[in-house]
Design a protein around this motif. Structure first.
Motif, short mmCIF file in Angstrom:
data_model
loop_
_atom_site.label_atom_id
_atom_site.label_comp_id
_atom_site.label_asym_id
_atom_site.label_seq_id
_atom_site.Cartn_x
_atom_site.Cartn_y
_atom_site.Cartn_z
N ALA A 32 0.40 -1.25 0.38
CA ALA A 32 -0.22 -0.13 0.23
C ALA A 32 1.10 1.54 0.51
O ALA A 32 0.51 2.60 -0.21
N HIS A 33 2.35 0.96 -0.02
CA HIS A 33 2.74 2.03 0.71
C HIS A 33 4.38 2.06 0.00
O HIS A 33 5.38 0.54 -0.36
N PRO A 34 4.80 3.45 -0.44
CA PRO A 34 6.35 3.11 -1.56
C PRO A 34 7.55 3.28 -0.29
O PRO A 34 8.31 4.27 -0.03
N VAL A 35 7.87 2.15 -0.01
CA VAL A 35 8.48 1.67 1.27
C VAL A 35 9.53 2.20 1.16
O VAL A 35 10.39 0.95 -0.11
N ALA A 36 11.17 2.63 1.34
CA ALA A 36 11.99 2.40 1.12
C ALA A 36 13.58 1.72 1.29
O ALA A 36 13.69 0.94 0.82
N CYS A 37 13.05 1.48 2.34
CA CYS A 37 13.62 0.27 3.27
C CYS A 37 13.11 0.15 4.14
O CYS A 37 12.78 0.54 5.34
N LEU A 38 12.92 -1.85 4.66
CA LEU A 38 13.19 -1.86 6.00
C LEU A 38 14.11 -2.42 6.68
O LEU A 38 15.18 -3.30 6.51
N ARG A 39 13.89 -2.47 8.00
CA ARG A 39 15.28 -2.65 9.55
C ARG A 39 14.40 -3.26 10.48
O ARG A 39 13.33 -3.31 11.16
N VAL A 40 15.20 -4.30 10.41
CA VAL A 40 14.86 -5.59 11.56
C VAL A 40 15.41 -6.09 12.59
O VAL A 40 16.65 -5.79 12.65
N ALA A 41 14.59 -5.28 13.09
CA ALA A 41 14.69 -4.52 14.74
C ALA A 41 13.89 -5.65 16.12
O ALA A 41 13.59 -5.19 16.42
N PHE A 181 14.53 10.50 5.31
CA PHE A 181 13.82 9.25 5.74
C PHE A 181 13.36 9.47 6.56
O PHE A 181 13.95 10.50 7.60
N LEU A 182 11.80 9.34 7.19
CA LEU A 182 11.16 8.66 8.33
C LEU A 182 10.84 7.35 8.71
O LEU A 182 10.46 7.20 7.93
N ALA A 183 11.23 7.14 9.68
CA ALA A 183 11.32 5.68 10.27
C ALA A 183 9.80 5.27 11.28
O ALA A 183 10.23 6.26 12.43
N PHE A 184 9.34 4.93 10.19
CA PHE A 184 7.96 4.32 11.58
C PHE A 184 7.92 2.43 11.63
O PHE A 184 8.31 1.42 11.18
N GLY A 185 8.07 2.58 13.30
CA GLY A 185 7.93 1.42 13.79
C GLY A 185 6.31 0.87 14.67
O GLY A 185 5.46 0.94 14.13
N GLU A 186 7.04 1.26 15.94
CA GLU A 186 5.99 0.86 16.60
C GLU A 186 4.53 1.49 16.22
O GLU A 186 3.18 1.38 16.69
N GLU A 187 4.54 2.84 16.24
CA GLU A 187 3.90 3.89 15.74
C GLU A 187 2.81 3.28 15.22
O GLU A 187 1.55 3.56 14.86
N ILE A 188 2.80 3.11 13.84
CA ILE A 188 2.48 1.59 13.19
C ILE A 188 1.58 0.57 13.78
O ILE A 188 0.52 -0.07 13.51
N TRP A 189 2.92 -0.35 13.83
CA TRP A 189 2.70 -1.96 14.38
C TRP A 189 1.59 -1.52 15.58
O TRP A 189 1.30 -3.08 15.64
N ARG A 190 1.61 -1.34 16.49
CA ARG A 190 0.87 -1.02 17.65
C ARG A 190 -0.53 -1.39 17.23
O ARG A 190 -1.64 -1.33 18.10
N GLU A 191 -0.91 -0.27 16.17
CA GLU A 191 -2.90 -0.62 15.56
C GLU A 191 -2.72 -1.86 15.08
O GLU A 191 -2.11 -1.71 14.10
N GLU A 192 -4.12 -1.68 14.72
CA GLU A 192 -5.13 -3.26 14.32
C GLU A 192 -4.71 -2.64 12.95
O GLU A 192 -4.36 -3.83 12.27
N ASP A 193 -4.78 -2.37 12.40
CA ASP A 193 -4.50 -1.67 10.63
C ASP A 193 -3.47 -0.56 10.44
O ASP A 193 -3.05 0.89 10.20
N ALA A 194 -2.07 -1.43 10.24
CA ALA A 194 -0.63 -0.89 10.76
C ALA A 194 -0.81 0.23 9.04
O ALA A 194 -0.17 1.20 9.15
N SER A 195 -1.52 -0.60 7.84
CA SER A 195 -1.54 -0.14 6.51
C SER A 195 -2.19 1.68 7.37
O SER A 195 -1.64 2.77 6.58
#
Length: 206
Positions: A32-41, A181-195
Protein backbone atom coordinates in the motif's frame (compact mmCIF):
# COMPACT_ATOMS: atom_id res chain seq x y z
CA UNK A 1 16.75 13.17 -0.92
CA UNK A 2 15.14 11.38 -3.83
CA UNK A 3 11.93 13.39 -3.60
CA UNK A 4 12.63 17.10 -3.34
CA UNK A 5 9.45 17.63 -1.32
CA UNK A 6 8.88 14.50 0.74
CA UNK A 7 11.15 12.15 2.69
CA UNK A 8 11.09 8.45 1.94
CA UNK A 9 9.43 5.89 4.20
CA UNK A 10 11.67 3.66 6.30
CA UNK A 11 9.99 0.88 8.29
CA UNK A 12 11.25 -0.72 11.49
CA UNK A 13 9.91 -4.06 12.69
CA UNK A 14 8.65 -4.59 16.22
CA UNK A 15 11.26 -6.01 18.62
CA UNK A 16 9.35 -9.30 18.78
CA UNK A 17 6.69 -10.85 16.57
CA UNK A 18 5.19 -14.10 15.33
CA UNK A 19 6.53 -14.61 11.83
CA UNK A 20 3.45 -15.59 9.83
CA UNK A 21 0.99 -13.00 11.21
CA UNK A 22 3.57 -10.22 11.07
CA UNK A 23 4.76 -10.92 7.54
CA UNK A 24 1.14 -10.81 6.39
CA UNK A 25 0.80 -7.37 7.97
CA UNK A 26 4.14 -6.31 6.52
CA UNK A 27 3.14 -7.35 3.00
CA UNK A 28 -0.08 -5.34 3.29
CA UNK A 29 1.86 -2.22 4.29
CA UNK A 30 4.47 -2.69 1.57
CA UNK A 31 1.76 -3.20 -1.04
CA UNK A 32 0.00 0.00 0.00
CA UNK A 33 2.96 2.35 0.50
CA UNK A 34 6.20 3.23 -1.34
CA UNK A 35 8.63 2.00 1.31
CA UNK A 36 12.35 2.53 0.67
CA UNK A 37 13.88 0.38 3.40
CA UNK A 38 12.94 -2.10 6.11
CA UNK A 39 14.97 -2.55 9.30
CA UNK A 40 14.69 -5.84 11.14
CA UNK A 41 15.14 -4.79 14.77
CA UNK A 42 14.75 -7.89 16.93
CA UNK A 43 15.31 -7.75 20.68
CA UNK A 44 15.87 -11.51 20.94
CA UNK A 45 19.31 -12.90 21.66
CA UNK A 46 18.40 -16.24 20.10
CA UNK A 47 20.16 -16.69 16.75
CA UNK A 48 17.49 -18.94 15.26
CA UNK A 49 14.68 -16.54 16.18
CA UNK A 50 16.49 -13.53 14.75
CA UNK A 51 17.64 -15.30 11.59
CA UNK A 52 14.29 -16.90 10.78
CA UNK A 53 12.42 -13.65 11.40
CA UNK A 54 14.86 -11.65 9.28
CA UNK A 55 14.72 -14.19 6.48
CA UNK A 56 10.94 -14.01 6.33
CA UNK A 57 11.04 -10.22 6.27
CA UNK A 58 13.69 -10.27 3.54
CA UNK A 59 11.55 -12.52 1.38
CA UNK A 60 8.53 -10.24 1.71
CA UNK A 61 10.51 -7.04 1.18
CA UNK A 62 12.77 -8.15 -1.67
CA UNK A 63 9.73 -9.41 -3.58
CA UNK A 64 8.62 -5.77 -3.55
CA UNK A 65 12.03 -4.24 -4.30
CA UNK A 66 12.46 -2.93 -0.75
CA UNK A 67 15.95 -2.95 0.78
CA UNK A 68 16.41 -4.78 4.10
CA UNK A 69 18.91 -4.00 6.83
CA UNK A 70 19.26 -5.79 10.14
CA UNK A 71 19.96 -4.07 13.41
CA UNK A 72 23.36 -4.91 14.98
CA UNK A 73 23.94 -8.40 13.56
CA UNK A 74 26.64 -7.83 10.92
CA UNK A 75 27.28 -11.56 10.68
CA UNK A 76 23.78 -12.30 9.40
CA UNK A 77 23.88 -9.88 6.47
CA UNK A 78 25.72 -12.09 4.00
CA UNK A 79 24.28 -15.32 5.32
CA UNK A 80 20.69 -14.19 4.79
CA UNK A 81 21.20 -12.11 1.66
CA UNK A 82 20.30 -8.85 3.36
CA UNK A 83 21.27 -5.44 2.02
CA UNK A 84 23.14 -4.20 5.04
CA UNK A 85 23.23 -3.42 8.74
CA UNK A 86 21.94 -0.71 11.04
CA UNK A 87 24.25 -0.03 13.98
CA UNK A 88 22.75 1.30 17.19
CA UNK A 89 25.93 2.63 18.80
CA UNK A 90 26.77 5.68 16.74
CA UNK A 91 30.04 5.69 14.83
CA UNK A 92 31.81 3.02 16.87
CA UNK A 93 31.20 0.00 14.67
CA UNK A 94 30.86 1.67 11.29
CA UNK A 95 34.40 1.26 10.03
CA UNK A 96 34.54 -2.44 10.99
CA UNK A 97 31.13 -3.12 9.45
CA UNK A 98 32.16 -1.43 6.22
CA UNK A 99 35.32 -3.53 6.11
CA UNK A 100 33.40 -6.75 6.78
CA UNK A 101 30.52 -6.09 4.38
CA UNK A 102 32.30 -4.32 1.55
CA UNK A 103 31.55 -1.13 -0.35
CA UNK A 104 28.16 -2.11 -1.75
CA UNK A 105 26.37 -2.96 1.51
CA UNK A 106 24.23 -0.44 3.36
CA UNK A 107 25.72 0.63 6.68
CA UNK A 108 23.55 2.91 8.80
CA UNK A 109 24.22 4.36 12.23
CA UNK A 110 21.87 5.55 14.94
CA UNK A 111 23.47 8.54 16.63
CA UNK A 112 20.86 9.54 19.19
CA UNK A 113 20.94 13.29 19.65
CA UNK A 114 24.64 13.78 18.88
CA UNK A 115 25.52 15.74 15.76
CA UNK A 116 29.18 14.96 16.45
CA UNK A 117 28.50 11.21 16.44
CA UNK A 118 26.64 11.62 13.18
CA UNK A 119 29.55 13.38 11.54
CA UNK A 120 31.97 10.76 12.87
CA UNK A 121 29.76 7.97 11.48
CA UNK A 122 29.74 9.63 8.08
CA UNK A 123 33.52 9.99 8.11
CA UNK A 124 33.82 6.29 9.03
CA UNK A 125 31.79 5.24 5.99
CA UNK A 126 28.11 5.21 6.99
CA UNK A 127 25.54 5.47 4.20
CA UNK A 128 23.06 7.26 6.44
CA UNK A 129 22.73 8.45 10.02
CA UNK A 130 19.62 8.39 12.18
CA UNK A 131 18.76 10.75 15.01
CA UNK A 132 16.08 10.31 17.63
CA UNK A 133 13.85 9.99 19.41
CA UNK A 134 12.17 12.97 17.83
CA UNK A 135 9.06 12.77 19.99
CA UNK A 136 8.53 12.74 23.72
CA UNK A 137 9.23 9.41 25.40
CA UNK A 138 10.10 8.18 28.87
CA UNK A 139 12.35 5.49 27.39
CA UNK A 140 16.12 5.81 27.59
CA UNK A 141 17.43 9.10 28.92
CA UNK A 142 14.41 11.03 27.71
CA UNK A 143 16.67 13.22 25.55
CA UNK A 144 15.03 14.32 22.31
CA UNK A 145 16.52 15.04 18.90
CA UNK A 146 15.23 18.52 18.13
CA UNK A 147 14.32 19.82 14.68
CA UNK A 148 17.42 22.02 14.73
CA UNK A 149 19.76 19.06 14.31
CA UNK A 150 17.92 17.93 11.18
CA UNK A 151 17.71 21.46 9.82
CA UNK A 152 21.45 21.96 10.27
CA UNK A 153 22.23 18.53 8.83
CA UNK A 154 20.12 19.01 5.72
CA UNK A 155 21.80 22.35 5.04
CA UNK A 156 25.40 21.36 5.79
CA UNK A 157 25.79 17.61 5.20
CA UNK A 158 25.04 15.57 2.07
CA UNK A 159 24.79 12.23 3.89
CA UNK A 160 21.13 11.14 4.17
CA UNK A 161 19.50 11.58 7.57
CA UNK A 162 16.73 9.51 9.16
CA UNK A 163 14.32 10.86 11.78
CA UNK A 164 12.91 8.24 14.13
CA UNK A 165 11.39 7.56 17.51
CA UNK A 166 7.93 8.54 18.79
CA UNK A 167 6.86 10.15 15.53
CA UNK A 168 3.39 11.62 15.48
CA UNK A 169 1.63 13.71 12.84
CA UNK A 170 3.00 16.99 14.23
CA UNK A 171 6.58 15.66 14.20
CA UNK A 172 6.13 14.32 10.68
CA UNK A 173 4.92 17.69 9.44
CA UNK A 174 7.81 19.48 11.16
CA UNK A 175 10.59 17.10 10.11
CA UNK A 176 9.51 16.19 6.58
CA UNK A 177 11.18 19.24 4.99
CA UNK A 178 14.53 18.56 6.70
CA UNK A 179 14.78 14.75 6.64
CA UNK A 180 15.61 12.26 3.91
CA UNK A 181 13.78 9.39 5.60
CA UNK A 182 11.16 9.06 8.32
CA UNK A 183 11.33 5.77 10.22
CA UNK A 184 8.07 4.29 11.48
CA UNK A 185 7.96 1.32 13.83
CA UNK A 186 5.70 0.83 16.82
CA UNK A 187 3.84 3.99 15.76
CA UNK A 188 2.07 1.83 13.17
CA UNK A 189 2.49 -1.77 14.37
CA UNK A 190 0.66 -1.11 17.64
CA UNK A 191 -2.44 -0.21 15.63
CA UNK A 192 -4.82 -2.85 14.35
CA UNK A 193 -4.55 -1.56 10.76
CA UNK A 194 -0.87 -0.69 10.31
CA UNK A 195 -1.31 0.42 6.72
CA UNK A 196 -4.05 2.89 7.64
CA UNK A 197 -1.96 4.17 10.55
CA UNK A 198 0.96 4.79 8.20
CA UNK A 199 -1.33 6.57 5.75
CA UNK A 200 -2.47 8.96 8.48
CA UNK A 201 1.10 9.74 9.51
CA UNK A 202 2.45 10.21 6.00
CA UNK A 203 -0.49 12.44 5.11
CA UNK A 204 1.10 14.98 7.46
CA UNK A 205 3.99 15.34 4.98
CA UNK A 206 1.71 17.20 2.63
Amino acid sequence: MTDAEHPQIYLVTPPAFEIAPFTDRLKAVLDAHPVACLRVAMASGDEYTVASSADACREAAHARDVAVVIERHVGLVGRLGLDGVHLADGARGVRAARKDLGPDAIVGAFCGTSRHDGMSAGEAGADYVAFGPVGQTALGSGAQAEREIFEWWSEMIELPVVAEGALDAAAVASLAPVSDFLAFGEEIWREEDASAALALLTAAMR
